[in-house]
Design a protein around this motif. Structure first.
Motif, mmCIF file in Angstrom:
data_model
loop_
_atom_site.group_PDB
_atom_site.id
_atom_site.type_symbol
_atom_site.label_atom_id
_atom_site.label_comp_id
_atom_site.label_asym_id
_atom_site.label_seq_id
_atom_site.Cartn_x
_atom_site.Cartn_y
_atom_site.Cartn_z
ATOM 1 N N HIS A 273 0.803 -1.138 0.276
ATOM 2 C CA HIS A 273 0.199 -0.158 -0.147
ATOM 3 C C HIS A 273 0.907 1.181 0.009
ATOM 4 O O HIS A 273 0.424 2.468 0.309
ATOM 5 N N TYR A 274 2.114 1.216 -0.484
ATOM 6 C CA TYR A 274 2.927 2.123 -0.505
ATOM 7 C C TYR A 274 2.241 3.575 -1.214
ATOM 8 O O TYR A 274 2.509 4.844 -0.392
ATOM 9 N N PRO A 275 1.983 3.479 -2.133
ATOM 10 C CA PRO A 275 1.234 4.869 -3.012
ATOM 11 C C PRO A 275 0.065 5.441 -2.049
ATOM 12 O O PRO A 275 -0.050 6.601 -1.869
ATOM 13 N N ARG A 276 -0.705 4.545 -1.443
ATOM 14 C CA ARG A 276 -1.779 4.881 -0.567
ATOM 15 C C ARG A 276 -1.193 5.658 0.640
ATOM 16 O O ARG A 276 -1.744 6.765 1.160
ATOM 17 N N LEU A 277 -0.166 5.249 1.204
ATOM 18 C CA LEU A 277 0.254 5.565 2.531
ATOM 19 C C LEU A 277 0.921 7.058 2.429
ATOM 20 O O LEU A 277 0.874 8.064 2.971
ATOM 21 N N VAL A 278 1.699 6.947 1.284
ATOM 22 C CA VAL A 278 2.472 8.304 0.803
ATOM 23 C C VAL A 278 1.490 9.260 0.524
ATOM 24 O O VAL A 278 1.862 10.644 0.688
ATOM 25 N N ARG A 279 0.481 9.051 -0.247
ATOM 26 C CA ARG A 279 -0.575 9.959 -0.518
ATOM 27 C C ARG A 279 -0.963 10.807 0.697
ATOM 28 O O ARG A 279 -1.327 11.941 0.976
ATOM 29 N N LEU A 280 -1.498 9.752 1.517
ATOM 30 C CA LEU A 280 -2.108 10.244 2.871
ATOM 31 C C LEU A 280 -0.988 11.092 3.568
ATOM 32 O O LEU A 280 -1.434 12.311 4.130
ATOM 33 N N THR A 281 0.215 10.666 3.703
ATOM 34 C CA THR A 281 0.995 11.453 4.321
ATOM 35 C C THR A 281 1.383 12.869 3.757
ATOM 36 O O THR A 281 1.506 13.841 4.508
ATOM 37 N N TYR A 282 1.481 13.035 2.487
ATOM 38 C CA TYR A 282 1.597 14.044 1.569
ATOM 39 C C TYR A 282 0.413 15.171 1.930
ATOM 40 O O TYR A 282 0.845 16.335 2.235
ATOM 41 N N LEU A 283 -0.731 14.707 2.017
ATOM 42 C CA LEU A 283 -1.822 15.513 2.408
ATOM 43 C C LEU A 283 -1.638 16.223 3.901
ATOM 44 O O LEU A 283 -1.996 17.292 4.165
ATOM 45 N N VAL A 284 -1.057 15.348 4.785
ATOM 46 C CA VAL A 284 -1.016 15.813 6.082
ATOM 47 C C VAL A 284 0.126 16.807 6.463
ATOM 48 O O VAL A 284 -0.052 17.985 7.177
ATOM 49 N N LEU A 285 1.130 16.528 5.422
ATOM 50 C CA LEU A 285 2.289 17.509 5.714
ATOM 51 C C LEU A 285 1.760 19.089 5.389
ATOM 52 O O LEU A 285 1.002 19.276 4.575
ATOM 53 N N PRO A 286 2.588 19.787 6.090
ATOM 54 C CA PRO A 286 2.231 21.443 5.881
ATOM 55 C C PRO A 286 2.416 21.774 4.570
ATOM 56 O O PRO A 286 3.654 21.545 4.121
#
Length: 636
Positions: free
Chosen positions: A19-32
């Motif tokens: 699920h790497y793309p899914r996790l990176v997309r969520l993390t990118y959204l949360v970052l400032p």
């Protein structure tokens, strides 16, 4: 070693890989967003890779077997929680450094820029805390309900999960129902990125400084009697990359060349605009194109490359448009519009225009604002008027054009999700000095949020030969054929569409004296080649602009073009009595129709109507008069 702990870590590693793309997309959204897109991309990847838990070497209870209890959380839940915790820790710490890995030197990474809707959502997200962005992502990207999202936020260390969830719900209402689709677009996908070099000049200066030191040491150690000194630096030849960034080498077409050439496209456009001689402005535009700064806004039509110029491009325009400095360049296959607003970051808009013809090179969007836009017209356009496709019988409105070819403001179609009360288009007339255009030929173009407007055409009625051959959509019959299909153009925004043709391929008398229905095929051809087709079934309507219903779709197809002139459509329709029918119709060369599946029927002509429930599956095939068959396009 604790085998159960090792298994947990192995499950977490498998979850990251799967699920790497899914996790990176969520993390990118949360970052400032204040990190900038390049740092957000690298940080998102680094944090997800750091989310893998460590393997403990011994049991925390001193080696006794673990007690029975609730089932351990899944590997994915564990790494998602750890990645969210790490991303939330960046809130309020703009100076926090990047993770050690991944390491990228000499390149800037950016997710593909979206359209106006993605920009509006990105701006709204930048104004809320990280926990709110996380709540929105857990709902739309992870599919969690509010209770589950609050639980994940609490475990990830969010200070007030309830407040974050309420704020995310409010933000969701304000941004509209399309937020879920927008968050799944390329604008918010740090796994599909574009690359740009860093500041090449500064990097080159540093390399040259180091090289100069090495050169001095080498020359100091050289023995007497070596070759004479190097040639004067003033006599050095520019590299191709240096030439492409030199504003003095920009190509400029003479003013009257368009009237005496066999190639009537963007290469025939003269250089226009009051700032066409502003060397500093042109140099800035070329530098930003070659190496966009991290905060630059980059938009590209589908299938359009954003690579730096490989040779000196052609200058089409440089001037002030609504308090924005604009430069338009053409490199032979792409248009590039550089916009430099006051006290704002620059923007670049790329559009593919290779093999442009006279209508395709007739205009480009030189400026855009809230509910309006302006065209820069080709020199061979002698007149422009505007009209509404939804009111074909209304007279057109004249439009003023400045001496440099810039039009007054033109209304734009309504944004997605706001209805379709009007659809403005421009009607262009060519100069009589263009011999190949015929006697002052008019044609229609429409703005679909790309840099180049779309050429609208219309096919002849079903009895015409050859079937489906497109013509200009400027006369009354063609305008009326566009009335009920105009609103479907909104689906093509930003798709790099070159032309759209609507074709009435069949008419059918409906059962139970239901009147006459029209079958339409709307084909959109892109600059990169592939086209998409939408079949419309248009029964009698109370309003002239009623769009009817979609009966079929296809992509990457030759259907409804001169390479695929045979087409069949099928749909279910309900009569006034409440009874349902399966209806089908084919284009001119279809001499019979056969329905199979949940209903079996046949017709010895180009139309078919048979009783069938609304949910009855059916496959319809048309028999061609010349032999062979054509299958009905599938319904969406």
């Amino acid at each position: 070693m604790d085998e159960r702990t090792r298994a947990d870590v192995e499950r977490a590693e498998a979850a990251i890989v799967e699920h790497y793309p899914r996790l990176v997309r969520l993390t990118y959204l949360v970052l400032p967003p204040s990190l900038g897109r390049h740092r957000r991309v690298l940080t998102a990847h680094g944090l997800v890779q750091r989310a893998l838990p460590r393997t403990r070497l011994r049991r925390p209870d001193g080696g006794l077997p673990a007690q029975r209890g609730p089932a351990p959380e899944s590997g994915y839940d564990l790494v998602r929680q750890r990645a969210l915790r790490l991303a939330l820790a960046y809130e309020g710490q703009p100076g926090r450094g990047l993770p050690v890995l991944p390491l990228v030197w000499g390149l800037r990474l950016f997710p593909r820029a979206g359209g106006a809707d993605e920009l509006a959502l990105d701006q709204a997200l930048s104004a809320v805390p990280a926990a709110v962005r996380a709540a929105l992502g857990l709902g739309h990207l992870e599919g969690l309900d509010e209770d589950a999202a609050r639980t994940v936020l609490a475990r990830a260390g969010a200070e007030d999960p309830d407040a974050a969830q309420r704020a995310a719900t409010q933000l969701d209402r304000e941004t509209g129902a399309g937020a879920a689709a927008l968050l799944s677009s390329g604008e918010f996908d740090p796994c599909m990125v574009q690359t740009r070099p860093t500041d090449l000049l500064r990097r080159r200066q540093r390399v040259r400084a180091a090289s100069a030191v090495a050169a001095v040491l080498t020359l100091g150690a050289a023995v007497a009697g070596a070759w004479p000194a190097a040639p004067d630096p003033a006599g050095r030849v520019e590299t191709a990359a240096q030439q492409a960034l030199n504003p003095d080498r920009l190509l400029r077409t003479p003013n009257e060349q368009w009237a005496d050439t066999s190639r009537v496209d963007f290469t025939a456009w003269p250089t226009r605009g009051r700032q066409a001689g502003d060397r500093k402005l042109l140099a800035r535009a070329l530098r930003v194109w070659a190496a966009p700064p991290p905060d630059a806004r980059i938009t590209a039509a589908a299938g359009t490359s954003t690579r730096p110029p490989g040779h000196p491009p052609q200058l089409l325009y440089a001037g002030l448009i609504d308090n924005v400095m604009v430069v338009v360049l053409h490199d032979g296959e792409r248009l590039v519009r550089y916009a430099e607003p006051e006290d704002a970051t620059p923007t670049l808009h790329f559009a593919r225009v290779d093999n442009a013809d006279l209508p395709g090179a007739a205009a480009l969007v030189i400026g855009r604002g809230n509910g309006w836009m302006r065209y820069l017209l080709a020199p061979w356009i002698s007149e422009i008027t505007t009209r509404d496709l939804l009111t074909p019988d209304a007279p057109p409105h004249g439009l003023h054009v400045a001496p440099d070819g810039v039009t007054d403001r033109i209304p734009v179609p309504p944004p997605a999700g706001t209805g379709c009360g009007h659809w403005p288009v421009a009607r262009l007339r060519t100069s009589t000095r263009i011999v190949t255009a015929g006697p002052n030929t008019p044609f229609l173009v429409a703005d679909l949020d790309d840099l180049v407007p779309v050429h609208l055409t219309a096919g002849p009625p079903p009895s015409a030969v050859p079937a489906g051959a497109p013509g200009e959509a400027a006369d009354p019959p063609a305008l009326r054929s566009w009335t009920r299909t105009a609103c479907s153009l909104g689906e093509l925004r930003g798709a790099g569409v070159r032309s759209v043709n609507t074709w009435e391929f069949a008419r059918q008398q409906l059962p139970e004296d239901g009147g006459s229905a029209t079958w339409m095929c709307t084909r959109a051809d892109t600059w990169r080649g592939p086209g998409r087709v939408t079949l419309g079934f248009l029964p009698p309507a109370a309003r002239p602009a009623d769009p009817g219903r979609t009966a079929g779709r296809a992509v990457n197809t030759a259907a409804c073009s001169r390479f695929g002139p045979h087409v069949v459509g099928a749909t279910h329709w309900q009569a006034k009595s409440g009874k349902w029918y399966l209806l089908a119709a084919g284009s001119q060369e279809v001499g019979g129709l056969d329905a199979t599946g949940g209903v079996r029927a046949t017709a010895g002509e180009g139309t078919l109507a048979t009783p069938a429930a609304a949910d009855t599956p059916a496959e319809v095939v048309g028999r061609l008069r010349s032999g062979g068959s054509v299958r009905a396009l599938r319904r969406p």
